[in-house]
Design an enzyme around this catalytic site. Structure first.
Site, PDB file in Angstrom:
ATOM      1  N   GLU A  17       8.725   0.661  11.648  1.00 47.64           N
ATOM      2  CA  GLU A  17       9.844   1.542  11.408  1.00 47.64           C
ATOM      3  C   GLU A  17       9.121   3.137  11.733  1.00 47.64           C
ATOM      4  OE1 GLU A  17      11.940   4.408  10.719  1.00 47.64           O
ATOM      5  OE2 GLU A  17      11.939   3.812   8.471  1.00 47.64           O
ATOM      6  N   GLU A  53       7.867  14.755  17.466  1.00 49.03           N
ATOM      7  CA  GLU A  53       8.444  14.814  16.081  1.00 49.03           C
ATOM      8  C   GLU A  53       7.595  15.859  15.273  1.00 49.03           C
ATOM      9  OE1 GLU A  53       9.672  11.475  12.762  1.00 49.03           O
ATOM     10  OE2 GLU A  53       7.931  11.285  13.910  1.00 49.03           O
ATOM     11  N   LYS A  84       0.910  -1.289   0.135  1.00 50.74           N
ATOM     12  CA  LYS A  84       0.049  -0.196   0.079  1.00 50.74           C
ATOM     13  C   LYS A  84       0.972   1.373   0.035  1.00 50.74           C
ATOM     14  CE  LYS A  84      -1.668   2.748   2.411  1.00 50.74           C
ATOM     15  NZ  LYS A  84      -1.906   4.321   2.122  1.00 50.74           N
ATOM     16  N   CYS A 109      12.586  10.330   9.289  1.00 47.39           N
ATOM     17  CA  CYS A 109      12.327   9.911  10.708  1.00 47.39           C
ATOM     18  C   CYS A 109      13.644  10.005  11.447  1.00 47.39           C
ATOM     19  CB  CYS A 109      11.891   8.369  10.396  1.00 47.39           C
ATOM     20  SG  CYS A 109      12.847   7.194   9.612  1.00 47.39           S
TER      21      CYS A 109
END
Length: 499
Positions: free
Chosen positions: A269, A401, A194, A303
């Site tokens: 992750e 974040e 996806k 990230c």
């Protein structure tokens, strides 16, 4: 007028963008069952770049059943490892042959500079498939001399885990597809991939090349759709044996809940809030471009971006001034403009998120050294590279974040490595970090104390297909790349025979 119209691109790409893109299910490109499509936007202008079929639960079910049939009855898991390796190598060759097309699509779709896509995204993708092609023939078991009385032959087998649902993010669309597909295919799994709704184009083109390389029908199925519908349905599907997800920690927690129905295996992750730790003996001339690159590469949409810049008080002002100067000199622009060094953020949603964090930081007392504003008035999602000081550990910009070109600089007031590590580890994340020091012994001692899956010394954002990548704490489960990723896609079976 969009970027594709303002900057000359290959007619092949214009043709590719002009037709609504379909879903790849069981070797056939089809419309979504609902007939729906969704727009993909050019992040440099906010205008529509292409239209793509919108997969929903019914399409996911069809793709999973195709992958199930391909695993249970098809040739891919039963093919010799060397043949699987040859097909993966051929896929790498096909990507390399069309590298300019992939790089251009990635730049248009994601907004990243074309030069970056050419130098990083596409070559690393090619290397990942070639690296995993080599591993296809090296998934071996072991013989075990058991202690039970009598004569027995005991050994282990490494077998593919089965049908894998893979959900990838929008920051490195092509490369993240490679990180997921290559090891799963090397082990003999079948896959439903996806792609991110913001950046589906290179993943869909990759599906075409999977067919051209000789992958059997149903071995790789590629869907574009929204996370709340297609992604959720894939994570929860009872015929999926494993789900692999890259994205935010918040969504990762939803994936875990969705996967619990049949206790499918999960690897994640996830996010990070990575410290860049600059000790007092660091080479300042090396640190300044290194720290700037750690946060501003890929518009800060990494990230593992070095978003917490921890600098020893002795050199704090000099390093902050240098990083701020680097930030001021970064040229913002459309990805296809050859002068562009930083493109737009990927979407209006991401633009609002990043600018909201900057406002929050200022409201809580942070000082903007440079940046902090919208970077363009042409409708694109541009944010100026931003350096903040006078931040405190309780601020949202320090704790959460941001996923944008925003760095919080904080002085290190202690020389004790344990104390420095405590500050670096004061975060729910543990994805990456970097340590900067001329004293390699001290740097390595500090690296051992930092709770992160990757620690770079005197560098940042160094990746290779052979290096494992993943996080501690809320930065995820499992590892991508390297030999370690193969554990994600294999089961170990013990076989014992009485002789």
């Amino acid at each position: 007028m969009n970027v594709a119209q303002r900057i000359s691109i290959d007619p092949t790409i214009e043709k590719y963008l002009s037709r609504p893109r379909k879903l790849l299910i069981d070797g056939t490109w089809i419309e979504a069952r609902s007939g729906k499509t969704f727009p993909v936007y050019d992040p440099s202008t906010g205008t529509v770049l292409a239209n793509v079929a919108e997969a929903e639960a019914a399409d996911v079910d069809k793709a999973v059943k195709a992958a199930r049939k391909a695993f249970d009855d098809g040739p891919w898991p039963r093919m010799s490892p060397s043949e699987r390796g040859r097909i993966l190598w051929k896929l790498a060759d096909l990507i390399e042959k069309r590298s300019e097309e992939f790089a251009t699509l990635e730049s248009l779709d994601n907004g990243k500079p074309l030069a970056v896509a050419r130098a990083a995204d596409v070559p690393l993708t090619v290397d990942m498939f070639r690296y995993m092609a080599g591993w296809a023939t090296k998934l071996t078991g072991t013989t075990i001399p058991i202690s039970f009385p009598g004569d027995y032959l005991s050994f282990t087998l490494r077998e593919p885990v089965g049908v894998v649902g893979q959900i990838i993010p929008w920051n490195f669309p092509l490369l993240m597809a490679a990180w997921k597909l290559a090891p799963a295919l090397a082990t003999g799994c079948t896959i439903v991939l996806k792609v991110a709704e913001q950046t589906p184009l290179t993943g869909l083109l990759l599906g075409e090349l999977c067919q051209e390389a000789g992958l059997p029908d149903g071995a790789v199925n590629v869907l574009a759709g929204y996370g709340e519908t297609a992604g959720a349905a894939l994570a929860a599907h009872e015929q999926v044996d494993k789900v692999a997800f890259t994205g935010s920690t918040e969504v990762g927690k939803l994936i875990v809940k969705a996967a619990s129905g049949n206790l499918k295996k999960v690897t994640l992750e996830l996010g990070g809030k990575s410290p860049v730790i600059v000790l007092d003996d660091a080479d300042v001339e090396q640190v300044i471009p290194g720290a700037a690159g750690a946060i501003f590469f890929n518009h800060g949409q990494c990230c593992c971006a070095g978003s917490r810049l921890m600098i020893h008080k002795k050199i704090f002002d000099k390093v902050v001034a240098g990083v701020a100067d680097q930030a001021r000199n970064i040229k913002l622009g459309p990805g296809l403009d050859p002068e562009t060094q930083m493109g737009p953020l990927v979407s209006d949603e991401q633009f609002q998120r990043v600018t909201g964090y900057i406002r929050s930081g200022v409201e809580q007392g942070a000082e903007v050294v440079t940046g902090g504003k919208k970077g363009s008035d042409n409708g694109g999602y541009f944010v100026q590279p931003t350096v903040l000081t006078k931040t405190s550990p309780d601020m949202k910009v320090v704790r959460e974040e941001i996923f944008g070109p925003v760095v919080c600089a904080q002085p290190i007031t202690d020389d004790d490595l344990e104390a420095i590590a405590r500050v670096a580890n004061d975060t729910p994340y543990g994805l990456a970090a970097s340590v900067w020091s001329r004293n390699i012994s001290k740097a390595n001692k500090l690296a051992k104390r930092v709770r992160a899956g990757t620690v770079w010394i005197n560098c940042h954002n160094v990746f290779d297909a052979s290096l494992p990548f993943g996080g501690y704490k809320q930065s995820g489960w499992g590892r991508e790349m390297g030999e370690f990723v193969l554990n994600n896609y294999t089961e170990v079976k013990a076989v014992t025979t009485a002789l």
